[in-house]
Design an enzyme around this catalytic site. Structure first.
Site, short mmCIF file in Angstrom:
data_model
loop_
_atom_site.label_atom_id
_atom_site.label_comp_id
_atom_site.label_asym_id
_atom_site.label_seq_id
_atom_site.Cartn_x
_atom_site.Cartn_y
_atom_site.Cartn_z
CD GLU A 1 -2.45 -1.24 2.86
OE1 GLU A 1 -2.36 -0.25 3.49
OE2 GLU A 1 -2.95 -2.30 2.98
CE LYS B 79 3.84 5.62 7.61
NZ LYS B 79 3.65 7.09 7.72
CG ASP C 279 3.18 12.58 4.93
OD1 ASP C 279 2.84 12.39 6.29
OD2 ASP C 279 4.05 13.47 4.93
CE1 TYR D 154 -8.34 6.63 -2.23
CE2 TYR D 154 -6.19 7.68 -1.94
CZ TYR D 154 -7.06 7.57 -2.77
OH TYR D 154 -7.14 8.03 -4.04
CE LYS E 296 8.48 6.77 7.69
NZ LYS E 296 8.50 8.10 8.16
CB CYS F 107 21.87 44.24 -13.56
SG CYS F 107 21.85 42.93 -14.28
CB CYS G 164 24.32 44.58 -17.61
SG CYS G 164 22.80 45.05 -17.20
CB CYS H 123 18.25 43.72 -15.16
SG CYS H 123 19.48 44.27 -16.30
CB CYS I 75 21.30 42.96 -19.37
SG CYS I 75 21.73 41.64 -18.19
#
Ligand code: D41
Length: 781
Positions: A111, A113, A115, A220, A311, A405, A408, A435, A441
């Protein structure tokens, strides 16, 4: 106190604190993996020093304090816990214990698992009477009101249900539901949840079940508690299938396996699927399938010997933010990138994570030097989820956005966000810093070129990021157009290029000139214009000139194109620099559509047009009315000079008259509307009422009324109608003294008789076809 005792105390205090945050406040400050490690560390230390174990130690109980406001529920059959396997070896050891215990190989139920949160649901005579959390396994909290709001949980069972049935399973939040909920929270300024698990837990532990009801929770089933009045299937898998017949959801990923090799394959396949599933999983639960075998194996402390949680690598981990760097993207957006102390998370070692933008940094409240939680789910870019503030060092530094920037040196500006109303654009400050250097640039230029040459655009093989970098740095390419004028010598001069590779690249560049228009359009990198949008725009607009000429109001008639996208398209072609690139590429022979292509969109109706002008007080209804009253935009503008006239003409709708009057009182608006009209006319997608007016008298059948009856031989009645209307005729449904011509096909009935009695001209099929041919209608051959 001894050192060991000190260490134990400290661990216990830490764990208790995290427990409190996790269970009582639903606001954990560290990832589960880190918590597990602390607990394991404590367990190991206590195992080495059993004399120092105290009854209050966190290892001596499972779970933690219930929130006081819920009632308590004693589980009739304890809810067991699950042992963990972190590695294949640990799983192997588990499987060996099982098979040794049984003295033979077992069959397995595998199955996912989930969470989420383990819950117990009690059904009496098929009716849900109680929902409870797992709590510490013997006592949980009564959350009946909350579980009743989860739509996946049936309030009544179906099929052949037993007198009493306790179902156990996991309540969780789907990833999509979680994203949607956080998106909404972001808009309303509500608290964001760090991940679906916390969101599910927080939702289920709401004292006000009306809040729970609004959360996208799912469920589920994975097992049974008390059952009275049923003969149960003999296997775990069989029992889950049986639960399904009662209307209880069971994950589709649950499967039977008959050998350990198959179980290992299941574990690997589920991991590969992990990111495609719409719910978070943190492993697979592997259970001995036969219940008789389970009974034979029994329990150790409170965990079954016949099941284990195998896991997957944690998707969240702790690490330290060591620095922040700033990158420049294709559109010039400056993105802060977290430089992390390398950490193993989600199966890989991560040392960078995106911080998105300045707002995100502010939201996280993160500083350099902070301990942060990193989340990496699948191929997704690692994210900084939150900050562990209690671990902030004294020398933590604020994150400073650069004023220039980093590539540039052009100044950095805060982006302006535009809200696109129909005729107006409202600007406000956005979250991104950009920028201002554009294609000057080199970072932006490189990104633009890489996109231009990429597989879904021009698909120039050999022109990837490395080569683009070299070309730009060598000053050989300053715009996409330059790619097509690169000389052989220039490429040969680049480091890493020999004769063969140079010729290959040149051939690829040459080949790319045949790229279809849609992909060239995509390659231009217009913001918000992806591959699919580019395809639609290219197909509907036919060529780039039509796109440039099209008013926003027409672009939004293209499927999938909203105001935002339409605005980006318009803005792109208005920019002289961009147009220069288009022109340059076109003169290099790139495909920008058929030169005299027609727009493949239905003409805008006059009402549509008026509606799209976004005039206060004029909605779709009023627009319809105005369109019916006025034959043309000019006439509307003229009448709008006088509010009273307008009011009279519209048959007394005050708000609309007022709105139209004040709108057209503004010369800019008049010009704007007339400009749109002019462009629509040029693109031949102008509304028909206006076209009739413009062409009145000019069309061969203007002012004539036709009626069509019977079955025509070549054309359908609808086609004949369309042709006649295109020639200016009005096509009516019934014959009257106003009818000019009746077109009568096979089996014409009462209409033919009426026309003859009224002396109306009658055309047969042949006469109609002859007339249409004469008028140059091509499909009338
Ligand atoms: O999906 C799960 N989280 C899951 C949890 C599952 N698929 N099966 C489970 N089976 C059990 C046993 C074998 C003890 C009936 C579980 C859990 N327990 C469980 N969930 C939380 C604590 C234990």
């Amino acid at each position: 106190m001894s050192d060991i005792q000190n260490q134990l105390e400290q661990l216990r205090r830490q764990i208790d604190e995290h427990n409190y945050r996790y269970y009582v406040e639903d606001a954990p400050s560290i990832p589960d993996a880190e918590y597990d490690r602390l607990l394991r560390e404590l367990q190991a230390l206590e195992e080495a020093h059993p004399d120092l174990v105290t009854p209050e130690s966190p290892t001596q109980r499972v779970g933690a304090r219930p929130a006081s406001a819920f009632g308590e529920v004693a589980h009739e059959v304890p809810m067991l816990s699950l042992g963990n396997a972190m590695t294949p070896d640990e799983f192997q050891a588990f499987a060996e214990r099982v098979e040794k215990g049984l003295g033979r190989a077992a069959a397995w139920c595998c199955e996912p698992k989930l969470d989420g949160l383990a819950v117990s649901l009690l059904y009496e005579n098929g009716v849900l009477v109680r929902g409870a959390t797992r709590g510490d396994g013997s006592t949980g909290e009564d959350i009946t009101q909350n579980v009743r709001t989860v739509r996946a949980i049936p309030l009544k069972l179906r099929g052949d249900f037993p007198a009493r049935l306790e179902v156990r399973g996991e309540v969780f939040m789907s990833k999509s539901g979680f994203e949607a909920m956080n998106q909404k929270a972001l808009e309303t300024g509500d608290k964001l949840f760090a991940n679906p698990r916390n969101a599910a837990a927080g939702s289920l532990r709401q004292l006000d079940s009306r809040i729970t009801a609004k959360r996208p929770l799912a469920f589920y089933a994975y097992g049974l508690g008390v059952v009275e009045g049923a003969a149960l299937p003999a296997s775990q898998f069989g029992r889950l299938q049986w639960l399904k017949t009662l209307g209880l959801p069971v994950s589709q990923e649950v499967q039977q396996r008959t050998s350990l090799a198959e179980v290992e394959a299941y574990h690997a396949q589920l991991l590969a699927k992990r990111n495609d599933l719409d719910f978070d999983i943190d492993g697979a639960v592997i259970k001995v399938d036969a219940v008789a075998d389970q009974d034979e194996l029994g329990f150790v402390s409170r965990a079954p010997r016949w099941a284990i949680a195998w896991k997957y690598p944690a998707q969240e981990e702790l690490t330290v933010l060591e620095d922040v760097e700033f990158q420049v993207g294709r559109t010039g957006a400056i993105t802060p990138v977290a430089k992390l102390k390398p950490v193993f998370v989600g199966g890989v070692t991560v040392s960078n994570a995106t911080l998105h933008n300045a707002d995100e940094i502010a939201r996280l409240g993160v500083k350099i030097g902070d301990t942060v939680i990193i989340r990496r789910a699948g191929d997704v870019i690692p994210q900084v989820v939150s900050v562990v503030e209690e671990r902030r060092p004294l020398d933590a530094r604020d994150i400073q956005f650069p004023a220039r920037c980093p590539v540039c040196g052009a100044h950095v500006e805060r982006e302006t966000l535009k809200t696109h109303l129909k005729t107006r654009v409202i600007e406000r400050e956005g979250t991104a810093y950009r920028c201002s250097g554009r294609l000057t640039c080199s970072a932006q230029l490189k990104q633009a070129l890489i996109h231009f040459a990429s597989r879904k655009a021009l698909d120039i093989e050999g022109l990837g990021d490395v080569v683009v970098e070299k070309l730009v740095d060598a000053g050989l390419v300053a715009s996409p157009v330059d790619i097509f004028t690169l000389s052989r010598e220039a490429i040969l001069g680049l480091e890493g290029f020999a004769e063969l590779s140079t010729d290959k690249l040149r051939a690829a560049i040459l080949r790319s000139k045949a790229t279809p228009f849609a992909r060239v359009l995509y390659g231009l990198g217009i913001p918000e214009v992806g591959e699919e949008t580019a395809k639609l725009v290219a197909a509907k607009m036919g060529n780039v000139d039509n796109i440039r000429l099209a008013p926003l109001e027409l672009l939004t008639s293209i499927p999938d194109v909203g105001r935002e996208v339409a605005f980006h398209i318009s803005e792109f072609f208005v920019e002289a620099n961009n147009w220069r690139v288009v022109d340059g590429l076109r003169s290099q022979g790139l495909n920008f559509g058929e030169p005299d292509a027609k727009v493949a969109l239905a003409p805008l109706s006059f009402a549509d047009f008026i509606n799209k002008l976004d005039i206060v007080g004029v909605g779709p209804g009023a627009a319809e009315k105005a369109a019916a009253r006025f034959e043309s935009l000019e006439q509307l503008i003229k009448t709008a000079e006088d509010e009273q006239d307008l009011f009279n003409a519209l048959g007394g709708t005050k708000a609309a008259a007022k709105g139209l009057f004040s709108f057209f009182a503004d010369a800019a608006n008049r010009d704007h509307a007339l400009e749109i009209e002019r462009r629509l006319l040029a693109l031949e997608v102008h509304w028909t009422s206006e076209r009739e007016l413009v062409e009145e008298g000019g069309l061969p059948l203007s002012g004539q009324t036709f009626v069509i009856t019977g079955t025509l031989s070549v054309l359908s009645r609808d086609e004949a109608k369309a042709h006649l209307e295109a020639l200016g005729a009005k096509v009516a449904g019934s014959v009257s003294k106003n009818t000019d011509v009746l077109v009568a096909g096979e089996k014409a009935g009462s209409k033919l008789a009426k026309a003859e009695s009224l002396g109306v001209a009658v055309w047969d099929d042949n006469a109609l076809m002859a007339f249409l041919r004469e008028q140059g209608v091509t499909d009338a051959q």
